[in-house]
Motif scaffolding. Structure first.
Motif, PDB file in Angstrom:
ATOM      1  N   ASN A 477     -57.091 -29.040 -45.858  1.00 44.23           N
ATOM      2  CA  ASN A 477     -57.186 -29.041 -46.919  1.00 44.23           C
ATOM      3  C   ASN A 477     -57.417 -30.441 -47.703  1.00 44.23           C
ATOM      4  N   ASN A 478     -58.163 -31.096 -47.157  1.00 43.42           N
ATOM      5  CA  ASN A 478     -58.468 -32.581 -47.664  1.00 43.42           C
ATOM      6  C   ASN A 478     -59.847 -32.632 -48.396  1.00 43.42           C
ATOM      7  N   TRP A 479     -59.832 -32.848 -49.371  1.00 39.50           N
ATOM      8  CA  TRP A 479     -61.210 -32.961 -50.307  1.00 39.50           C
ATOM      9  C   TRP A 479     -61.331 -34.409 -50.897  1.00 39.50           C
ATOM     10  N   PRO A 480     -61.473 -35.509 -49.947  1.00 38.95           N
ATOM     11  CA  PRO A 480     -61.611 -36.950 -50.435  1.00 38.95           C
ATOM     12  C   PRO A 480     -62.752 -37.038 -51.475  1.00 38.95           C
ATOM     13  N   ALA A 481     -62.246 -38.054 -52.343  1.00 39.47           N
ATOM     14  CA  ALA A 481     -63.495 -38.423 -53.263  1.00 39.47           C
ATOM     15  C   ALA A 481     -64.334 -39.468 -52.616  1.00 39.47           C
ATOM     16  N   ALA A 482     -65.457 -39.542 -53.185  1.00 35.47           N
ATOM     17  CA  ALA A 482     -66.556 -40.494 -52.591  1.00 35.47           C
ATOM     18  C   ALA A 482     -66.184 -41.869 -52.778  1.00 35.47           C
ATOM     19  N   GLY A 483     -66.734 -42.959 -51.746  1.00 33.06           N
ATOM     20  CA  GLY A 483     -66.514 -44.234 -52.172  1.00 33.06           C
ATOM     21  C   GLY A 483     -65.900 -45.040 -50.922  1.00 33.06           C
ATOM     22  N   SER A 484     -65.085 -44.283 -50.111  1.00 29.47           N
ATOM     23  CA  SER A 484     -64.413 -44.847 -48.805  1.00 29.47           C
ATOM     24  C   SER A 484     -65.850 -45.106 -47.985  1.00 29.47           C
ATOM     25  N   THR A 485     -65.491 -45.812 -46.682  1.00 24.44           N
ATOM     26  CA  THR A 485     -66.586 -45.734 -45.816  1.00 24.44           C
ATOM     27  C   THR A 485     -66.647 -44.512 -44.860  1.00 24.44           C
ATOM     28  N   ASN A 486     -65.645 -44.016 -44.745  1.00 20.89           N
ATOM     29  CA  ASN A 486     -65.629 -42.501 -44.115  1.00 20.89           C
ATOM     30  C   ASN A 486     -64.027 -42.150 -44.273  1.00 20.89           C
ATOM     31  N   VAL A 487     -63.986 -40.784 -43.949  1.00 21.15           N
ATOM     32  CA  VAL A 487     -62.678 -40.043 -44.160  1.00 21.15           C
ATOM     33  C   VAL A 487     -61.650 -40.469 -43.138  1.00 21.15           C
ATOM     34  N   LEU A 488     -62.185 -40.926 -41.730  1.00 19.87           N
ATOM     35  CA  LEU A 488     -61.020 -40.981 -40.692  1.00 19.87           C
ATOM     36  C   LEU A 488     -61.676 -41.895 -39.645  1.00 19.87           C
ATOM     37  N   ASP A 489     -60.904 -42.959 -39.554  1.00 20.58           N
ATOM     38  CA  ASP A 489     -61.421 -43.899 -38.140  1.00 20.58           C
ATOM     39  C   ASP A 489     -60.488 -43.821 -37.099  1.00 20.58           C
ATOM     40  N   VAL A 490     -61.115 -43.461 -36.064  1.00 23.60           N
ATOM     41  CA  VAL A 490     -59.964 -42.990 -34.954  1.00 23.60           C
ATOM     42  C   VAL A 490     -60.485 -44.410 -33.996  1.00 23.60           C
ATOM     43  N   LYS A 491     -59.310 -44.673 -33.124  1.00 24.61           N
ATOM     44  CA  LYS A 491     -59.636 -45.597 -32.094  1.00 24.61           C
ATOM     45  C   LYS A 491     -58.506 -45.539 -31.206  1.00 24.61           C
ATOM     46  N   GLY A 492     -58.347 -46.648 -30.094  1.00 25.33           N
ATOM     47  CA  GLY A 492     -57.647 -46.612 -29.322  1.00 25.33           C
ATOM     48  C   GLY A 492     -57.360 -45.472 -28.452  1.00 25.33           C
ATOM     49  N   SER A 493     -56.085 -45.143 -27.867  1.00 22.99           N
ATOM     50  CA  SER A 493     -56.027 -44.056 -26.989  1.00 22.99           C
ATOM     51  C   SER A 493     -55.954 -42.737 -27.618  1.00 22.99           C
ATOM     52  N   SER A 494     -56.301 -42.774 -28.856  1.00 23.21           N
ATOM     53  CA  SER A 494     -56.006 -41.335 -29.513  1.00 23.21           C
ATOM     54  C   SER A 494     -56.550 -40.057 -29.105  1.00 23.21           C
ATOM     55  N   GLN A 495     -56.003 -38.948 -29.351  1.00 30.84           N
ATOM     56  CA  GLN A 495     -56.446 -37.756 -28.481  1.00 30.84           C
ATOM     57  C   GLN A 495     -55.960 -36.459 -29.411  1.00 30.84           C
ATOM     58  N   ASN A 496     -56.593 -35.385 -29.238  1.00 30.53           N
ATOM     59  CA  ASN A 496     -56.090 -34.181 -30.069  1.00 30.53           C
ATOM     60  C   ASN A 496     -55.916 -34.226 -31.395  1.00 30.53           C
ATOM     61  N   ILE A 497     -57.060 -34.541 -32.069  1.00 32.42           N
ATOM     62  CA  ILE A 497     -57.080 -34.928 -33.487  1.00 32.42           C
ATOM     63  C   ILE A 497     -58.040 -33.513 -33.903  1.00 32.42           C
ATOM     64  N   PHE A 498     -57.456 -32.890 -34.993  1.00 36.69           N
ATOM     65  CA  PHE A 498     -58.093 -31.561 -35.298  1.00 36.69           C
ATOM     66  C   PHE A 498     -58.215 -31.676 -36.761  1.00 36.69           C
ATOM     67  N   LEU A 499     -59.629 -31.308 -37.344  1.00 37.14           N
ATOM     68  CA  LEU A 499     -59.656 -31.399 -38.752  1.00 37.14           C
ATOM     69  C   LEU A 499     -60.302 -29.862 -39.188  1.00 37.14           C
ATOM     70  N   ASN A 500     -59.395 -29.150 -40.070  1.00 38.18           N
ATOM     71  CA  ASN A 500     -59.944 -28.134 -40.375  1.00 38.18           C
ATOM     72  C   ASN A 500     -59.614 -27.595 -41.946  1.00 38.18           C
ATOM     73  N   ASN A 501     -60.643 -26.746 -42.237  1.00 40.38           N
ATOM     74  CA  ASN A 501     -60.535 -26.479 -43.590  1.00 40.38           C
ATOM     75  C   ASN A 501     -60.669 -27.754 -44.726  1.00 40.38           C
TER      76      ASN A 501
END
Length: 524
Positions: A477-501
């Motif tokens: 349910n996220n609707w980010p405004a324009a202007g950031s480099t991107n919505v999400l930056d993921v690094k390290g040993s991150s896992q199981n990241i889900f983005l929906n709707n």
């Protein structure tokens, strides 16, 4: 009609007789001036006030009454069933002669059980006591502040320090005993020890030598419509209201502006606190205005006995260093749990609007034990805040901050949200309008939910959200405004990241992650 007139005359005469006989007279009021007190601002009235309290106590209790005027006094010690009532225009000015606060009494100083100077108002093992009225009490704390601030370890020790040493040879010391060994501990203004049924209402308190209202091991406390004023930069450690190891406390309709934290909930420090193991619990704070202070409402850092069941609502913080602050560290032990905050407006906050910090003192990781603190089950909602940083959550490597949710927040800040070493964290309908960096940066977080999180004024050159070693995240349910480099930056040993709707129509490439993590980020 004639019989009715006779009856009316009889009732009137009977009333006159009753009143003249004193049945309706205020026989339970004890005017201190009748016991020798002088409202001349120079006569020391300690003994006269004690006589009035003793006379009331002998009758089973009563109200010790101060008419308008200025009274100089030393410490006032309560007995059961005593109310101190200060009429409008009455002022109690406490002596700054340290000897007037002898002999030393049972007390607690920053979470450590000691024998020290008598508090200015002191009650020990009594019930049904009150300080009420529209009058003023002044602690004349400057001499106390100056002594402590000017004390150097290499200067000769005072007679009070030697006295303290002789009375405290076998006390349990905190992990850092230096504050005890200096042996000069200023008295709190109002301290109750092991009491029941305490009311403080209506009065104005100023210039406390140390913590201002400090009930200890006390049950059923009401602090209502009290004003506390201590100089911001001149009065060290002059917290406003500090219930410690107490139960069933209500703080309402107060105005507090002080030289340390405005309201602080505590339960003992390190080994002394863990040994007593007496939590502060069932605390309600509401309808209050909190001005200058290191924190608006603070838990800790002396919370070794635990703090639980706390509700904070309908308050304004204006000019505090931090807003809501929980602070603890390795060695404290104890758990802060079941904590709710709602309907708060904060402005001019110097540092964080909300901070949950288990790294208050720097130390190395250690195995989990009774020295390990816990923060869990915290709900924060309906907050508007203007601060240097929006939110900061810092857990320990060996003990994460657990089960925290934020709902309906509007935060304007230089820095956004920082989360480290936490699990089961949720954000719902949160706006963070920060000026620098990501609106949210999470490191070492397990299970985080982000629902309708946004920055209305995106930061160029930065992601909206940054994940480093984050596991099991759900963004929807996220609707980010324009202007950031991107919505999400993921690094390290991150896992199981889900983005929906989510609506990412303004971001053709909403997620940035290394090739090795592409399978760990799922967008639907």
């Amino acid at each position: 009609m004639m019989k009715f007139d006779h009856l009316r005359k009889f009732c009137f005469l009977l009333l006159v007789v009753i009143i003249s006989s004193g049945v309706f007279a205020q026989t339970n009021y004890y005017n201190v001036t009748k016991f020798g007190a002088k409202a001349d601002s120079s006569t020391l009235n300690t003994k006269a006030i004690a006589k009035a309290i003793e006379a009331a106590a002998k009758k089973g209790g009563g109200t010790v009454y101060f008419p308008a005027g200025k009274y100089l006094t030393g410490p006032i010690h309560f007995k059961s069933n005593i109310t101190i009532y200060l009429e409008a225009g009455a002022e109690l000015h406490f002596s700054d002669n340290f000897d007037h606060y002898l002999p030393m009494v049972e007390s607690r100083y920053e979470g450590v059980d000691v024998t020290s100077f008598s508090p200015l108002f002191y009650a020990n093992r009594v019930t049904n006591i009150a300080i009420k009225g529209r009058g003023l009490v002044d602690g004349h704390g400057k001499k106390w502040w100056d002594f402590v601030e000017g004390y150097k370890a290499d200067q000769p020790r005072s007679k009070w320090q030697y006295m303290f040493d002789s009375l405290n040879k076998n006390i349990l010391l905190p992990d850092d005993p230096r504050q005890m060994t200096r042996g000069f501990l200023r008295p709190p203004f109002i301290q109750t020890m092991h009491c029941e049924n305490v009311l403080i209402e209506g009065i104005t308190i100023q210039n406390s030598p140390f913590w201002t209202v400090n009930p200890q091991f006390t049950n059923n406390i009401t602090i209502h419509a009290v004003t506390v004023i201590n100089p911001k930069r001149l009065a060290p450690n002059t917290d406003g209201v500090n219930p410690e190891s107490c139960k069933n406390v209500t703080i309402s309709d107060c105005y507090i502006s002080v030289g340390d934290d405005c309201i602080t909930i505590k339960s003992g420090k390190d080994l002394p606190g863990r040994t007593k193991a007496t939590p502060c619990e069932n605390i309600t704070i509401t309808n209050s205005t909190l001005m200058s202070g290191h924190g608006g409402v603070v838990i800790g850092s002396e919370m070794s006995g635990g703090v639980k069941n706390v509700v904070i609502s309908n308050c304004v913080f204006d000019g505090t260093d931090r807003g809501i602050r929980i602070k603890t560290m390795r060695g404290r032990g104890g758990a802060v749990e079941d904590f709710r905050v709602s309907n708060i407006v904060m402005k001019n906050i110097l540092y964080e609007a909300i901070v949950l910090n288990m790294e208050y003192g720097k130390s190395n990781p250690e195995p989990v034990s009774d020295r390990t603190p816990e923060l869990k089950n915290i709900r924060i909602s309906n907050i508007t805040a203007y601060a240097k940083q929006a939110i900061r959550i810092l857990g320990l490597d060996e003990m994460t901050v657990k089960n925290v949710s934020f709902n309906d927040l509007y935060l304007v800040s230089d820095l956004g949200v920082e989360i480290k070493n936490a699990e089961d964290i949720e954000f719902h309908n949160v706006i963070v309008n920060n000026k620098t960096g990501a609106a949210m940066k999470a490191t070492g977080v397990n299970r985080i939910t982000i629902d309708n999180f946004k920055n209305q004024q995106p930061v160029t050159g930065s992601s909206l959200i940054s994940f480093d070693n984050v596991k099991n995240a759900f963004l929807y349910n996220n609707w980010p405004a324009a202007g950031s480099t991107n919505v999400l930056d993921v690094k390290g040993s991150s896992q199981n990241i889900f983005l929906n709707n989510n609506n990412f129509n303004l971001y053709p490439q909403p997620v940035s992650q290394p090739e090795a993590l592409k399978d760990q980020v799922i967008i639907k």
